[in-house]
Design a protein around this motif. Structure first.
Motif, PDB file in Angstrom:
ATOM      1  N   LEU A 113       4.251  48.041  31.576  1.00  0.00           N
ATOM      2  CA  LEU A 113       3.514  49.092  32.284  1.00  0.00           C
ATOM      3  C   LEU A 113       3.110  50.221  31.341  1.00  0.00           C
ATOM      4  O   LEU A 113       2.554  51.230  31.779  1.00  0.00           O
ATOM      5  N   GLY A 114       3.406  50.056  30.067  1.00  0.00           N
ATOM      6  CA  GLY A 114       2.983  51.041  29.089  1.00  0.00           C
ATOM      7  C   GLY A 114       3.971  52.160  28.877  1.00  0.00           C
ATOM      8  O   GLY A 114       3.631  53.182  28.262  1.00  0.00           O
ATOM      9  N   ASN A 115       5.233  51.981  29.375  1.00  0.00           N
ATOM     10  CA  ASN A 115       6.234  53.042  29.273  1.00  0.00           C
ATOM     11  C   ASN A 115       5.725  54.332  29.933  1.00  0.00           C
ATOM     12  O   ASN A 115       4.751  54.321  30.667  1.00  0.00           O
ATOM     13  N   GLY A 116       6.366  55.424  29.703  1.00  0.00           N
ATOM     14  CA  GLY A 116       5.881  56.696  30.207  1.00  0.00           C
ATOM     15  C   GLY A 116       6.113  56.925  31.688  1.00  0.00           C
ATOM     16  O   GLY A 116       6.799  56.173  32.379  1.00  0.00           O
ATOM     17  N   ALA A 117       5.467  57.981  32.205  1.00  0.00           N
ATOM     18  CA  ALA A 117       5.696  58.449  33.572  1.00  0.00           C
ATOM     19  C   ALA A 117       5.217  57.455  34.617  1.00  0.00           C
ATOM     20  O   ALA A 117       5.836  57.313  35.680  1.00  0.00           O
ATOM     21  N   ILE A 118       4.102  56.772  34.348  1.00  0.00           N
ATOM     22  CA  ILE A 118       3.587  55.813  35.330  1.00  0.00           C
ATOM     23  C   ILE A 118       4.568  54.669  35.509  1.00  0.00           C
ATOM     24  O   ILE A 118       4.875  54.258  36.637  1.00  0.00           O
ATOM     25  N   ALA A 119       5.093  54.142  34.409  1.00  0.00           N
ATOM     26  CA  ALA A 119       6.081  53.063  34.492  1.00  0.00           C
ATOM     27  C   ALA A 119       7.309  53.524  35.265  1.00  0.00           C
ATOM     28  O   ALA A 119       7.839  52.795  36.122  1.00  0.00           O
ATOM     29  N   ASP A 120       7.772  54.743  34.983  1.00  0.00           N
ATOM     30  CA  ASP A 120       8.937  55.288  35.704  1.00  0.00           C
ATOM     31  C   ASP A 120       8.667  55.359  37.204  1.00  0.00           C
ATOM     32  O   ASP A 120       9.512  54.995  38.023  1.00  0.00           O
ATOM     33  N   ALA A 121       7.466  55.829  37.567  1.00  0.00           N
ATOM     34  CA  ALA A 121       7.133  56.012  38.982  1.00  0.00           C
ATOM     35  C   ALA A 121       7.077  54.676  39.716  1.00  0.00           C
ATOM     36  O   ALA A 121       7.583  54.538  40.828  1.00  0.00           O
ATOM     37  N   VAL A 122       6.443  53.679  39.095  1.00  0.00           N
ATOM     38  CA  VAL A 122       6.320  52.365  39.729  1.00  0.00           C
ATOM     39  C   VAL A 122       7.685  51.730  39.920  1.00  0.00           C
ATOM     40  O   VAL A 122       8.037  51.266  41.022  1.00  0.00           O
ATOM     41  N   ILE A 123       8.473  51.698  38.865  1.00  0.00           N
ATOM     42  CA  ILE A 123       9.778  51.034  38.927  1.00  0.00           C
ATOM     43  C   ILE A 123      10.707  51.750  39.903  1.00  0.00           C
ATOM     44  O   ILE A 123      11.439  51.117  40.672  1.00  0.00           O
ATOM     45  N   ASP A 124      10.674  53.074  39.898  1.00  0.00           N
ATOM     46  CA  ASP A 124      11.533  53.839  40.811  1.00  0.00           C
ATOM     47  C   ASP A 124      11.212  53.522  42.271  1.00  0.00           C
ATOM     48  O   ASP A 124      12.115  53.391  43.100  1.00  0.00           O
ATOM     49  N   ARG A 125       9.918  53.383  42.594  1.00  0.00           N
ATOM     50  CA  ARG A 125       9.523  53.146  43.979  1.00  0.00           C
ATOM     51  C   ARG A 125       9.787  51.719  44.427  1.00  0.00           C
ATOM     52  O   ARG A 125       9.902  51.463  45.617  1.00  0.00           O
ATOM     53  N   VAL A 126       9.863  50.800  43.474  1.00  0.00           N
ATOM     54  CA  VAL A 126      10.026  49.390  43.835  1.00  0.00           C
ATOM     55  C   VAL A 126      11.484  48.942  43.780  1.00  0.00           C
ATOM     56  O   VAL A 126      12.048  48.441  44.752  1.00  0.00           O
ATOM     57  N   VAL A 127      12.103  49.143  42.639  1.00  0.00           N
ATOM     58  CA  VAL A 127      13.375  48.484  42.353  1.00  0.00           C
ATOM     59  C   VAL A 127      14.507  48.971  43.241  1.00  0.00           C
ATOM     60  O   VAL A 127      15.312  48.164  43.747  1.00  0.00           O
ATOM     61  N   TYR A 128      14.577  50.279  43.485  1.00  0.00           N
ATOM     62  CA  TYR A 128      15.762  50.825  44.134  1.00  0.00           C
ATOM     63  C   TYR A 128      15.777  50.659  45.647  1.00  0.00           C
ATOM     64  O   TYR A 128      16.712  51.103  46.311  1.00  0.00           O
TER      65      TYR A 128
END
Length: 247
Positions: free
Chosen positions: A211-226
């Motif tokens: 996802l290119g690291n950074g804030a976008i990757a954090d936002a996507v993974i946070d909303r999906v994985v947990y």
């Protein structure tokens, strides 16, 4: 009979053809004369109700776009080496997670049967009268990383408004920055509107880089994985080889 025909004509005019047919069938059924008015009316209404629910279910199945439309959760193979949890599969197929907007992540090697299992869960959702859309991530990005006109808005709405969105081939390779932004927009919108099933060869721990690291990757993974259940399909043998062994 004239009054009966008049009633049937009105039912057809109102597009209540199943009720009209049920009404006509009662006219031709001698035993119906012994039923009360409420009993006869209930039978007619039930016929229309059942027909509409059947048509609604078939419409959901058709609109979902499943490549494996005949997939059925009852036909999942629980070979020992696949390490699938039968109780978990039964629990996830009851679709209560959709109402609570919980997701499912399906991982496994190429050919493990991820698409088939995701479609079986999607079919179960259609049978429970939820709206479902199936797509592959490359196809979704092709549609959403174009000039943003009315057609773009229509396509985006299709992926956001459904009760369950299944995205296959999830993050198999690194996406471009504009693609990562579109992924984030869809995921963020669906976090408020519905449930996801993501099928990937890679576990969530490997998604960040793609996802290119950074804030976008954090936002996507946070909303999906947990807020996701995980199904990992183990085993070295592909489903194609397993099925050939049954022939």
């Amino acid at each position: 009979m004239m009054a009966s025909q008049s009633t049937m004509d009105k039912l057809h005019d109102m597009r209540l053809s199943v009720m009209a047919r049920a009404y006509r069938d009662q006219e031709e059924l001698p035993a119906a004369s012994g039923l009360s008015f409420d009993e006869r009316l209930a039978m007619i209404v039930d016929a229309e109700w059942d027909s509409r629910r059947t048509n609604k279910r078939l419409r959901h199945l058709r609109q979902a776009g499943f490549p494996e439309q005949d997939a059925n959760i009852a036909d999942v193979r629980y070979d020992d080496d696949r390490k699938l949890d039968r109780a978990q599969m039964a629990e996830l197929s009851n679709c209560s997670r959709i109402a609570s907007r919980r997701n499912i992540i399906v991982t496994g090697a190429s050919g493990a049967g991820k698409t088939w299992i995701s479609n079986a869960l999607g079919v179960a959702a259609c049978n429970a009268f939820y709206t479902v859309r199936y797509t592959r991530l490359p196809e979704l990005l092709d549609e959403l990383t174009v000039f943003k006109d009315e057609e773009w808005l229509k396509q985006r709405k299709k992926y956001i408004k459904c009760d369950l969105l299944i995205i296959d081939d999830w993050l198999l390779e690194q996406v471009k920055p504009n693609e990562a932004r579109e992924i984030m927009e869809v995921i963020e919108a669906r976090d408020r509107t519905g449930s996801l099933i993501l099928c990937s060869q890679f576990p969530p721990s490997a998604w960040h880089a793609n996802l290119g690291n950074g804030a976008i990757a954090d936002a996507v993974i946070d909303r999906v994985v947990y807020k996701s259940y995980t199904i990992h399909i183990a085993g070295e043998e592909s489903m194609r080889k397993r099925m050939r062994g049954m022939e």
